[in-house]
Design a protein around this motif. Structure first.
Motif, PDB file in Angstrom:
ATOM      1  N   VAL A   1       0.872  -1.173   0.000  1.00 39.88           N
ATOM      2  CA  VAL A   1       0.000   0.000   0.000  1.00 39.88           C
ATOM      3  C   VAL A   1       0.914   1.231   0.000  1.00 39.88           C
TER       4      VAL A   1
ATOM      5  N   PRO B   1       1.182   5.751  -0.959  1.00 36.01           N
ATOM      6  CA  PRO B   1       0.417   6.985  -1.161  1.00 36.01           C
ATOM      7  C   PRO B   1      -0.077   7.102  -2.600  1.00 36.01           C
ATOM      8  N   GLU B   2      -1.177   7.811  -2.809  1.00 40.29           N
ATOM      9  CA  GLU B   2      -1.781   7.930  -4.137  1.00 40.29           C
ATOM     10  C   GLU B   2      -0.827   8.526  -5.169  1.00 40.29           C
TER      11      GLU B   2
ATOM     12  N   THR C   1       4.924  -0.303  -6.223  1.00 36.60           N
ATOM     13  CA  THR C   1       4.296  -1.620  -6.052  1.00 36.60           C
ATOM     14  C   THR C   1       5.218  -2.769  -6.434  1.00 36.60           C
TER      15      THR C   1
ATOM     16  N   ARG D   1      -5.169  -4.652   5.991  1.00 39.02           N
ATOM     17  CA  ARG D   1      -5.100  -3.628   4.942  1.00 39.02           C
ATOM     18  C   ARG D   1      -5.547  -2.269   5.484  1.00 39.02           C
ATOM     19  N   ALA D   2      -6.594  -2.274   6.303  1.00 45.30           N
ATOM     20  CA  ALA D   2      -7.072  -1.019   6.883  1.00 45.30           C
ATOM     21  C   ALA D   2      -5.989  -0.392   7.769  1.00 45.30           C
TER      22      ALA D   2
ATOM     23  N   ALA E   1      -2.734  -0.841   7.384  1.00 41.48           N
ATOM     24  CA  ALA E   1      -1.704  -0.357   6.458  1.00 41.48           C
ATOM     25  C   ALA E   1      -2.116   0.975   5.841  1.00 41.48           C
ATOM     26  N   GLU E   2      -3.371   1.089   5.467  1.00 40.41           N
ATOM     27  CA  GLU E   2      -3.859   2.335   4.866  1.00 40.41           C
ATOM     28  C   GLU E   2      -3.799   3.482   5.864  1.00 40.41           C
ATOM     29  N   GLU E   3      -4.032   3.193   7.132  1.00 41.87           N
ATOM     30  CA  GLU E   3      -3.936   4.227   8.164  1.00 41.87           C
ATOM     31  C   GLU E   3      -2.490   4.699   8.313  1.00 41.87           C
TER      32      GLU E   3
ATOM     33  N   VAL F   1      -0.245   4.705   5.928  1.00 44.96           N
ATOM     34  CA  VAL F   1       0.025   5.519   4.738  1.00 44.96           C
ATOM     35  C   VAL F   1      -0.576   6.908   4.905  1.00 44.96           C
ATOM     36  N   SER F   2      -1.830   6.959   5.331  1.00 44.76           N
ATOM     37  CA  SER F   2      -2.518   8.230   5.492  1.00 44.76           C
ATOM     38  C   SER F   2      -1.864   9.103   6.548  1.00 44.76           C
TER      39      SER F   2
ATOM     40  N   THR G   1       7.385  -0.852   6.884  1.00 48.52           N
ATOM     41  CA  THR G   1       7.172   0.491   6.360  1.00 48.52           C
ATOM     42  C   THR G   1       8.505   1.189   6.110  1.00 48.52           C
TER      43      THR G   1
END
Length: 306
Positions: free
Chosen positions: A54, A56-57, A64, A106-107, A109-111, A113-114, A142
Motif C-alpha cells: 500500500v 500513497p496515491e 508496487t 489492509r485497513a 496499512a492504509e492508516e 500511509v494516510s 514500512t
C-alpha cells in the motif's frame, strides 16, 4: 480467546540488517540488494497467506514493485548506521476468517500511509506448523521516509523522536485494537482486545465504578511461554485430547500460564453467575415478587448456569 499484540522494531544497518532482506524474507520472494550486491532468496519459505503493498496515491509507479521499493529505500539512506525500515508485527484474531484478517490488516496499512505518507509492505503469515495454531500474524514493513512523486523524501521524524514516537505508536496501537474489535463484533464474538496496559485498564475500571473488573485486572501480565515451551505444551494438549485425559503442563512456564488462565476463567465464570443473579433478581422484583422470592429465583438461575 482474543489477545492483543503489536510490537514495533527497526531495521538498522548497524545491526547488519537491510530493508531488502527484510522485505524478501517476510514476503517469501527473491530480492537482489543493489547496495550490497547480495541476493536474498526466500522463495521456498512456507506459511505466507497473502502479501500486498500500500503506497500513497501520488507515489511513483515502481512503489508496487517490492524489489524496487526496498532497493530505493536502501539507496535513500547514506549513513552507515541508518534505519532503513520499520516493522510493525501484529497478532491477528483466530476467531475471524482469512478474508477478515486481510481486511483489517489492509485497513491498518492504509492508516499508516494516510498518517505518515510512507510505503507499506504487508505479509500475512499462517501459524507455524509446530506452534500455536491460533497464531495468525502479519508483518507490516514500512519505509522510514515519506514516499512522494519524486521518490523517498523526508524522514518520519514524528516516529523517530523520543518526545513524539511513543505517543504515535500508542495511537496506532489503539487503531489496531479498534479494527480487531469491530471484526470480532461482526462475527458475533463476545471477546474484545485492549491495547492498554493492565494498570491503565484497572484504573479505567475503578473510575467507572466497576470493582469486579478492577479486581480481575489486579494481576501481573501473563508470562510468555516462548517458542520451545509453547511447542511442547501444544503437543501435550493434543496428546491429552486424543487420549481423553486431563491436560497437565509439562514445562514450568506452562504450569504458571495454565494456572493463571484457570484462575481468570474461574473469575469470569463467577462474574457471569453474579450478573445472571442480578438480572434475575431485578426481573423478579419488577414482576411483583418479594425480596426473598426474587432472591431465591436469582440463586437458582445463577447456580443452574451451564
Amino acid at each position: 480467546m482474543a489477545s492483543y499484540h503489536l510490537s514495533v522494531k527497526t531495521i538498522k544497518r548497524s545491526a547488519g540488517r537491510t530493508a531488502t532482506a527484510a522485505g524478501a524474507y517476510r514476503a517469501g520472494e527473491r530480492i537482489e540488494c543493489q547496495r550490497e550486491g547480495r541476493v536474498h532468496d526466500y522463495t521456498r519459505k512456507q506459511g505466507i497467506e497473502e502479501t500486498f503493498i500500500v503506497a500513497p496515491e501520488n507515489a511513483p509507479d515502481w512503489a508496487t514493485d517490492r524489489s524496487r521499493l526496498w532497493n530505493e529505500a536502501e539507496a535513500s539512506e547514506t549513513r552507515r548506521n541508518s534505519v532503513t525500515a520499520r516493522e510493525w508485527e501484529l497478532a491477528l484474531p483466530s476467531e475471524i476468517n482469512a478474508e477478515d484478517r486481510s481486511q483489517i490488516t489492509r485497513a491498518f496499512a492504509e492508516e499508516l500511509v494516510s498518517r505518515y505518507g510512507v510505503a507499506v509492505d504487508v505479509a500475512i503469515h499462517a501459524p507455524h506448523r509446530e506452534g500455536d495454531q491460533r497464531n495468525h500474524h502479519a508483518h507490516v514493513l514500512t519505509s522510514t521516509r515519506k514516499l512522494e512523486p519524486e521518490g523517498f523524501t523526508a524522514k518520519t521524524r514524528v516516529l523517530d523522536s523520543a518526545r513524539t514516537g511513543g505517543v504515535e505508536i500508542e495511537q496506532m496501537r489503539g487503531v489496531w485494537a479498534v479494527l480487531q474489535n469491530r471484526a470480532l463484533e461482526r462475527v458475533g464474538e463476545v471477546e474484545r482486545v485492549d491495547h492498554r496496559s493492565l494498570e491503565k485498564q484497572r484504573e479505567a475500571a475503578q473510575e467507572r465504578g466497576d470493582t469486579l473488573s478492577a479486581d480481575e485486572l489486579d494481576r501481573d501480565p501473563e508470562l510468555k511461554l516462548g517458542p520451545a515451551a509453547n511447542s511442547m505444551e501444544r503437543r501435550e494438549k493434543a496428546a491429552a485430547e486424543r487420549e481423553g485425559r486431563e491436560y497437565v503442563p509439562v514445562t514450568e512456564r506452562g504450569a504458571v500460564v495454565h494456572a493463571a488462565r484457570q484462575a481468570r476463567a474461574a473469575f469470569r465464570e463467577m462474574r457471569e453467575r453474579l450478573d445472571i443473579a442480578r438480572e434475575t433478581y431485578g426481573a423478579e422484583r419488577e414482576a411483583g415478587q418479594g425480596r426473598v422470592s426474587a432472591g431465591l429465583a436469582a440463586l437458582r438461575a445463577a447456580t443452574s448456569k451451564g
